[in-house]
Design a protein around this motif. Sequence first.
Motif, PDB file in Angstrom:
ATOM      1  N   VAL A  38       0.882  -1.168   0.000  1.00 33.95           N
ATOM      2  CA  VAL A  38       0.000   0.000   0.000  1.00 33.95           C
ATOM      3  C   VAL A  38       0.918   1.216   0.000  1.00 33.95           C
ATOM      4  O   VAL A  38       1.757   1.371   0.887  1.00 33.95           O
ATOM      5  N   TRP A  39       0.796   2.066  -1.030  1.00 34.22           N
ATOM      6  CA  TRP A  39       1.616   3.263  -1.125  1.00 34.22           C
ATOM      7  C   TRP A  39       0.970   4.381  -0.332  1.00 34.22           C
ATOM      8  O   TRP A  39      -0.245   4.549  -0.346  1.00 34.22           O
ATOM      9  N   HIS A  40       1.808   5.186   0.330  1.00 30.45           N
ATOM     10  CA  HIS A  40       1.346   6.324   1.111  1.00 30.45           C
ATOM     11  C   HIS A  40       1.997   7.593   0.559  1.00 30.45           C
ATOM     12  O   HIS A  40       3.167   7.584   0.182  1.00 30.45           O
ATOM     13  N   ASP A  41       1.255   8.671   0.538  1.00 29.36           N
ATOM     14  CA  ASP A  41       1.747   9.944   0.018  1.00 29.36           C
ATOM     15  C   ASP A  41       2.796  10.517   0.966  1.00 29.36           C
ATOM     16  O   ASP A  41       2.488  10.910   2.085  1.00 29.36           O
ATOM     17  N   HIS A  42       4.037  10.562   0.517  1.00 24.13           N
ATOM     18  CA  HIS A  42       5.133  11.033   1.374  1.00 24.13           C
ATOM     19  C   HIS A  42       5.017  12.512   1.728  1.00 24.13           C
ATOM     20  O   HIS A  42       5.663  12.981   2.656  1.00 24.13           O
ATOM     21  N   LEU A  43       4.189  13.255   1.000  1.00 21.89           N
ATOM     22  CA  LEU A  43       4.004  14.679   1.303  1.00 21.89           C
ATOM     23  C   LEU A  43       3.052  14.887   2.474  1.00 21.89           C
ATOM     24  O   LEU A  43       2.998  15.974   3.047  1.00 21.89           O
ATOM     25  N   HIS A  44       2.295  13.858   2.840  1.00 20.12           N
ATOM     26  CA  HIS A  44       1.317  13.978   3.916  1.00 20.12           C
ATOM     27  C   HIS A  44       1.591  13.022   5.079  1.00 20.12           C
ATOM     28  O   HIS A  44       0.725  12.798   5.914  1.00 20.12           O
ATOM     29  N   ARG A  94       5.766   2.752   1.814  1.00 22.99           N
ATOM     30  CA  ARG A  94       4.899   1.617   1.536  1.00 22.99           C
ATOM     31  C   ARG A  94       4.679   0.834   2.822  1.00 22.99           C
ATOM     32  O   ARG A  94       5.565   0.738   3.658  1.00 22.99           O
ATOM     33  N   SER A  95       3.506   0.262   2.951  1.00 17.33           N
ATOM     34  CA  SER A  95       3.249  -0.633   4.076  1.00 17.33           C
ATOM     35  C   SER A  95       2.743  -1.963   3.536  1.00 17.33           C
ATOM     36  O   SER A  95       2.204  -2.039   2.433  1.00 17.33           O
ATOM     37  N   PHE A  96       2.958  -3.004   4.336  1.00 15.80           N
ATOM     38  CA  PHE A  96       2.575  -4.352   3.958  1.00 15.80           C
ATOM     39  C   PHE A  96       1.845  -4.988   5.125  1.00 15.80           C
ATOM     40  O   PHE A  96       2.237  -4.819   6.273  1.00 15.80           O
TER      41      PHE A  96
END
Length: 71
Positions: free
Chosen positions: A39-45, A62-64
């Motif tokens: 799961v990709w997460h927005d690094h700006l937030h 990313r998280s797994f």
Amino acid sequence: MQIEQFQMGGNGVYDVKFKSSPRTYHYRYNDVVWLKDAVWHDHLHCKVYIAGREQHNVEDIRSFQHGEQTH
């Protein structure tokens, strides 16, 4: 560490070669957790902390999920 090569070897082991080493390492199947479907997460937030220190040069988060655990 980044993995250069990964394959299922014989005798119940995975053969793993890291980019940082010319050596191939062997891990028992029971000692490896295969994480997929990131799961990709927005690094700006988001903020990332390692050992309690905020990291500022983060470009990709990313998280797994593995059972009840998130990595």
